[in-house]
Design an enzyme around this catalytic site. Sequence first.
Site, PDB file in Angstrom:
ATOM      1  N   TYR A 142      18.754 112.642 -47.094  1.00 41.95           N
ATOM      2  CA  TYR A 142      19.389 113.958 -46.952  1.00 41.95           C
ATOM      3  C   TYR A 142      19.230 114.798 -48.220  1.00 41.95           C
ATOM      4  CZ  TYR A 142      21.989 113.243 -42.591  1.00 41.95           C
ATOM      5  OH  TYR A 142      22.350 113.066 -41.280  1.00 41.95           O
ATOM      6  N   LYS A 190      16.377  98.983 -43.565  1.00 44.39           N
ATOM      7  CA  LYS A 190      15.068  98.814 -42.912  1.00 44.39           C
ATOM      8  C   LYS A 190      14.136  98.207 -43.962  1.00 44.39           C
ATOM      9  CE  LYS A 190      12.241  99.476 -39.427  1.00 44.39           C
ATOM     10  NZ  LYS A 190      12.345  98.818 -38.100  1.00 44.39           N
ATOM     11  N   ASP A 222      17.280  98.928 -36.546  1.00 42.32           N
ATOM     12  CA  ASP A 222      16.946  98.946 -35.115  1.00 42.32           C
ATOM     13  C   ASP A 222      17.729  97.845 -34.384  1.00 42.32           C
ATOM     14  OD1 ASP A 222      15.411  97.160 -36.600  1.00 42.32           O
ATOM     15  OD2 ASP A 222      13.528  97.533 -35.523  1.00 42.32           O
ATOM     16  N   ASP A 246      24.742 108.007 -40.176  1.00 43.85           N
ATOM     17  CA  ASP A 246      24.935 109.158 -39.286  1.00 43.85           C
ATOM     18  C   ASP A 246      24.679 108.740 -37.843  1.00 43.85           C
ATOM     19  OD1 ASP A 246      25.234 111.888 -38.503  1.00 43.85           O
ATOM     20  OD2 ASP A 246      23.044 112.052 -38.399  1.00 43.85           O
ATOM     21  N   ASP A 250      27.626 107.779 -34.563  1.00 39.36           N
ATOM     22  CA  ASP A 250      27.679 108.457 -33.254  1.00 39.36           C
ATOM     23  C   ASP A 250      27.584 107.407 -32.140  1.00 39.36           C
ATOM     24  OD1 ASP A 250      27.731 111.095 -34.343  1.00 39.36           O
ATOM     25  OD2 ASP A 250      26.406 111.822 -32.757  1.00 39.36           O
TER      26      ASP A 250
HETATM   27  C1  IPM Z   1      27.794 114.503 -39.455  1.00 32.08           C
HETATM   28  C2  IPM Z   1      26.767 115.567 -39.128  1.00 32.08           C
HETATM   29  C3  IPM Z   1      26.150 116.097 -40.404  1.00 32.08           C
HETATM   30  C4  IPM Z   1      25.371 114.947 -41.024  1.00 32.08           C
HETATM   31  C5  IPM Z   1      25.252 117.332 -40.268  1.00 32.08           C
HETATM   32  C6  IPM Z   1      25.899 118.427 -39.494  1.00 32.08           C
HETATM   33  C7  IPM Z   1      24.825 117.826 -41.617  1.00 32.08           C
HETATM   34  O1  IPM Z   1      25.828 115.109 -38.213  1.00 32.08           O
HETATM   35  O2  IPM Z   1      28.739 114.799 -40.188  1.00 32.08           O
HETATM   36  O3  IPM Z   1      27.655 113.394 -38.950  1.00 32.08           O
HETATM   37  O4  IPM Z   1      24.241 114.651 -40.611  1.00 32.08           O
HETATM   38  O5  IPM Z   1      25.923 114.340 -41.945  1.00 32.08           O
HETATM   39 MN    MN Z   2      26.340 113.167 -37.362  1.00 33.30          MN
END
Ligand code: IPM
Ligand code: MN
Length: 357
Positions: A142, A190, A222, A246, A250
Amino acid sequence: MGKFVISVMEGDGIGPEIVKEGLKALEEVAKRFKHTFEYKYVYVGGCSIDRFGVPLTQETIDTILSTDALFFGSVGGPKWENLPHHLKPEAGLLGIRKALGAFANLRPAKVFRELINTSTLKKEVIEGIDLLVVRELTGGIYFGEPRGFSEDKKKAFNTMVYTNEEVRRIAKLAFDIARQRRKKLTSVDKANVLEVSQFWRNIVIEVSKDYPDVELNHMYVDNAAMQLVRNPKQFDVIVTGNIFGDILSDEASMLTGSIGMLASASVGGKVGLFEPIHGSAPDIAGLGVANPIAQIESLAMLLKYGLKLHKEAKCVEDAVALVLKMGYRTQDIATNSDKKVNTTQMGDLIAKAVSEV
Ligand code: IPM
Ligand code: MN
Ligand code: NAD
């Protein structure tokens, strides 16, 4: 009886709708525990671009640094997605994380008994899971340089880079947390392909020597993605780099039934940042259907990690659990037999429960 100053960043899309519900709960905490919360409204992301032409200003950073914690909604949306990278809303979020030195992002995923049938996974797979993703937040791909497009625009590139110090501090923090939980740490990388991951793994192994009581294992990302849906109960604490964290968080959110349930705390600097893991959900913004629970659980994390108000944090968590137990659901977590409510109704119910639990 404390006095606290909180930076409030509502943001874009559903941000303002759910932050409002978080603040309702906070006002009930104030009444019940006789605290005073003063709010300083700040702007990051699209709402900052619209006001000031950039996603984050120095003045915003200075204001936040003068407060006790940052309660953050979400940023982004189609309106701003074609701007150059450094002017996108997301650059504002990355900028404030970096400016605060918030290198550790804690993303807990726990399954509420009442929501066991909401997940797309089988009950026996998710029942009782309680895992924490510790995501490195201010390094990795990032932030690595060089990045960009070649002059002829025929190439684009990013750089994944970690320093010894960056890996060491996140590893230590993850081990410390694991030590207070079930004493199991999985480091995700990885290392079979990336040098930066090999480096990460070696440092995690070095740090582990100070934590003989914590069981450490390593997993390629993975495989980790697959194991999270195959058998999520094997995990206690997962520590990983910025981009893997990240993605995996999710994924972990769907174990809990909805991404609208997962909160986060970004800590490590003087002022912590507390936000849901989800985004601004442009597809449902303005419809009043967003689930405010991730935002309200982020408030609980703010109370706990940001202000060290443990009883108050527990009270907010119990309030959420009670409302779910009573059968109230926003549409993302509703099944046919539930009492369906909108964003405001869910916020009102939780705020009321804060005064009663
Ligand atoms: C998160 C989001 C952010 C990230 C983006 C919006 C910059 O996806 O907070 O998980 O990738 O960190
Ligand atoms: Mn995110
Ligand atoms: P998203 O998390 O905003 O939405 C993904 C899906 O989940 C959508 O269908 C959305 O409706 C649903 N969802 C998210 N939060 C919900 C909630 N509280 N209740 C019910 N449903 C919910 O991800 P996206 O669509 O990939 O991104 C939209 C924008 O948000 C982008 O600009 C992205 O960069 C930004 N984003 C910001 C943050 C942040 O501010 N921390 C995090 C992730 C994405």
